[in-house]
Write an enzyme that holds these catalytic residues in place. Structure first.
Site, PDB file in Angstrom:
ATOM      1  CE  LYS A  98       3.425  26.333 -15.202  1.00 26.13           C
ATOM      2  NZ  LYS A  98       4.483  27.006 -15.894  1.00 26.13           N
ATOM      3  CG  HIS A 124       5.221  17.558 -10.443  1.00 25.85           C
ATOM      4  ND1 HIS A 124       4.937  18.850 -10.234  1.00 25.85           N
ATOM      5  CD2 HIS A 124       6.216  17.232 -11.347  1.00 25.85           C
ATOM      6  CE1 HIS A 124       5.573  19.535 -11.177  1.00 25.85           C
ATOM      7  NE2 HIS A 124       6.646  18.575 -11.616  1.00 25.85           N
ATOM      8  CG  ASP A 143       7.317  16.655 -15.341  1.00 29.27           C
ATOM      9  OD1 ASP A 143       6.486  16.231 -14.545  1.00 29.27           O
ATOM     10  OD2 ASP A 143       7.263  17.740 -15.569  1.00 29.27           O
ATOM     11  CD  GLU A 144       9.439  20.427 -13.807  1.00 33.41           C
ATOM     12  OE1 GLU A 144       9.488  21.212 -14.429  1.00 33.41           O
ATOM     13  OE2 GLU A 144       7.987  20.217 -13.106  1.00 33.41           O
ATOM     14  CB  VAL A 145      12.188  12.595 -10.287  1.00 36.42           C
ATOM     15  CG1 VAL A 145      12.670  12.104  -9.135  1.00 36.42           C
ATOM     16  CG2 VAL A 145      10.853  12.294 -10.892  1.00 36.42           C
TER      17      VAL A 145
END
Length: 601
Positions: free
Chosen positions: A2, A314, A372-374
């Site tokens: 996102k 997430h 993604d997005e850790v």
């Protein structure tokens, strides 16, 4: 996956097309409009310029329609009432068995499209105008004959990736229409095209400008839609509606982002506590029977359903299994910052069992880990994990790569999934500051989605050139929850006008791509994340802007953006394909759609 927007580049040709379309708007705005003229389902802003007499969305590979009846402006049309769609005879399977050449998927679709064509869309036909005087009416069209060459039950039941979706459709000046396809999927796509040939804005529906001959097949085999049922729970009715519209637009992959840090609605045997404690409410869960219902509903429409279980970030595991999470109370990033504890062996044991259960429920070959997005601040907030990383002299980025190394180890999670016929998909494109997936750790054939902090050209080229056995799909330029996914190079301000920004995102815009690289671009996905969307608003966010993505991924590059036609065609599809079938999408320009009156009833 996102938040970070892809700044994709728009080719000079497409920018020029946008400028030309803008100039066309100025040219037509009011200048060709006769006072009192009724602009049925096309836009007044373009001087009542109608779509072509025969219009299909997405644009077919080849469409040839009748050129007239000898009089200037005259066309031959065939009225359509009480159409019967049928097939007969038998076909041979690869084993030489004689079977009916229309399987359960095609039989179901024929009934569905008979209802779509023969229904009135909940509007009184007396409110619609008669056929134009310039149209000479030919023989009524009453029959469509469907022929499917291949009827392999296994192929048709599993909707295998790469299955042909080609078809040939003919509507002659008299006699029955014919649809021929090699496979079940081709028959489904052809049935949708046949339904769209009918102009329903007339008191008597008709196919104008016969004969019509269409040869069609998709440019890309992967044409998807991602939905998100974690940020807001989506009732099954909303998912079924999305699948119906996907079928109307020839989209063929539903990527179901089913869990995330906000809620965990998936209820599986042996893992019930995750949904019991992680769902928004007791009724806000998807049981195994619910998932099977979605998969079957999709199968009958030629759509594959793929689960997305995001790891290691997430995380929604903290509700039922806080012992598996590094920072179960961490609330940054709207609760999505929580990550699995990548240092514990039991995490990998748990994931192996859970992912195999998921794999058994979803028959499709792809399972998406995203990855993604850790949020490294989550890791840093845990003293034990912080000390573990320091002891091994690892940065938090390296801790994340340690996770993927463990996931890919012999006998690990990914090996277990490969053993049951699954392919892994991950997100690629995020920066190292937020965490990223190193594709060289993954098996050959892994699918990477391009979405993050890079231009469209750089993302596609870099992944394909640096990973010779990886395939890619595009997601970044097709975010439906963003007003303009191409920022900062935003082209349009009006919400609905941004369909053009989606439409401009050409997967092969980079001239450095070789033929071999292009062969590993599977397609793309329209992305509907749901932080600010629930069942009450999701249709108007996805459609009709999502039609732009559907055409970009189906139609030949040479058929994209036909001057003075594309907007009119989009308006027609928004009205007759979406709104007539009950989809509350909305228009893309000033216009009148007769079926908008039905919302009053």
């Amino acid at each position: 996956m996102k938040k970070v927007l892809m700044a994709f580049a728009v080719s000079a040709v497409l920018v020029a097309a946008a400028v030309a379309e803008s100039a066309t708007h100025s040219q037509y705005s009011g200048s060709d409009h006769t006072p009192g003229q009724v602009c049925h389902s096309w836009t007044r802003d373009y001087g009542c310029a109608p779509p072509p007499a025969v219009s299909v969305w997405p644009q077919p590979t080849s469409l040839k329609a009748g050129t007239g009846c000898g009089t200037p402006g005259c066309e031959v049309g065939r009225t359509v009432q009480n159409v019967l769609i049928s097939c007969g005879g038998t076909a041979k399977t690869r084993q030489g068995q004689e079977v009916p050449h229309c399987d359960d998927v095609v039989q179901s679709a024929m009934k569905r499209y008979e209802a779509i064509i023969n229904g009135d869309g909940d509007i009184q036909t007396s409110q619609l105008p008669p056929p134009p005087a310039a149209v000479r009416l030919g023989d009524p069209l009453t029959t469509l004959l469907v022929t499917v060459e291949s009827s392999d039950p296994m192929l048709n039941a599993t909707l295998m990736a790469g299955m042909s979706e080609a078809y040939v459709l003919s509507v002659p000046s008299s006699g029955p229409a014919t649809l021929k396809a090699k496979t079940t999927l081709g028959a489904l796509r052809g049935l949708e095209t046949f339904a769209q040939l009918v102009d329903f804005t007339l008191a008597v529906p008709m196919v104008a400008a016969v004969p019509v001959n269409i040869q069609d097949s998709p440019r890309f085999g992967w044409r998807g839609l991602r939905i998100d049922s974690s940020r807001h729970f989506l009732p099954l009715k909303a998912i079924f509606s999305a699948l119906d519209t996907m079928a109307s637009l020839k989209l063929n992959v539903l990527m179901w982002h089913i869990v995330d840090g906000n809620s965990f609605p998936l209820k599986l045997d042996g893992f019930e506590v995750l949904a019991e404690k992680g769902s928004f409410c007791p009724a806000c869960v998807y049981t195994k029977d619910d998932v099977r219902a979605v998969v079957e509903y999709a199968r009958l429409r030629g759509i594959r359903v793929q689960p997305e279980i995001d790891v290691p970030g997430h995380s929604g595991w903290q509700y039922g299994r806080p012992d598996l999470v590094v920072c179960p109370e961490y609330e940054a990033f709207a609760g999505c910052a929580r990550a699995l504890d990548m240092t514990q062996d039991k995490v990998y044991v748990f994931l192996k069992a859970f992912m195999l259960e998921v794999a058994s429920l979803f028959p499709d070959s792809v399972i998406n880990f995203c990855g993604d997005e850790v949020q490294f601040a989550c890791l840093d907030s845990n003293p034990r994990v912080k000390a573990w990383a320091a002891d091994k002299n690892l940065t938090y980025y390296q801790v994340e790569q340690y996770f993927w190394q463990r996931m890919n180890e012999p006998g690990g999670v990914i090996a277990a999934l490969l053993s049951v016929g699954k392919t892994v998909a991950v997100a690629e494109g995020s920066s190292a500051a937020q965490g990223s997936v190193q594709l060289d750790k993954f098996p050959s054939g892994t699918i990477a989605e391009i979405w993050g902090e890079t231009t469209l050209e750089e993302g596609v080229y870099n992944i394909l050139s640096n990973n010779t056995d990886v395939r890619v799909i595009l997601g970044g330029p097709y975010y439906l929850d963003q007003q303009s996914p191409g920022e900062p190079k935003k082209q349009h301000y009006g919400w609905m006008d941004t369909w053009m920004d989606l439409y401009y995102a050409e997967p092969f815009v980079d001239s450095r791509l070789t033929s071999e690289m292009k062969s590993r671009v599977l397609g793309g996905m329209a992305e509907q994340w749901s932080e600010q969307v629930d069942a009450s608003s999701i249709e108007s966010r996805m459609w009709p802007r999502g039609l732009a993505v559907a055409e970009r991924l189906w139609s030949p590059q040479t058929q994209i953006w036909i001057q003075n036609q594309t907007l009119a065609r989009l308006q027609r599809a928004s009205c007759q394909v979406l709104e007539r079938r009950g989809v509350r999408g909305g228009p893309v320009a000033s216009s009148f759609c007769p079926w908008s009156l039905a919302w009053n009833s």
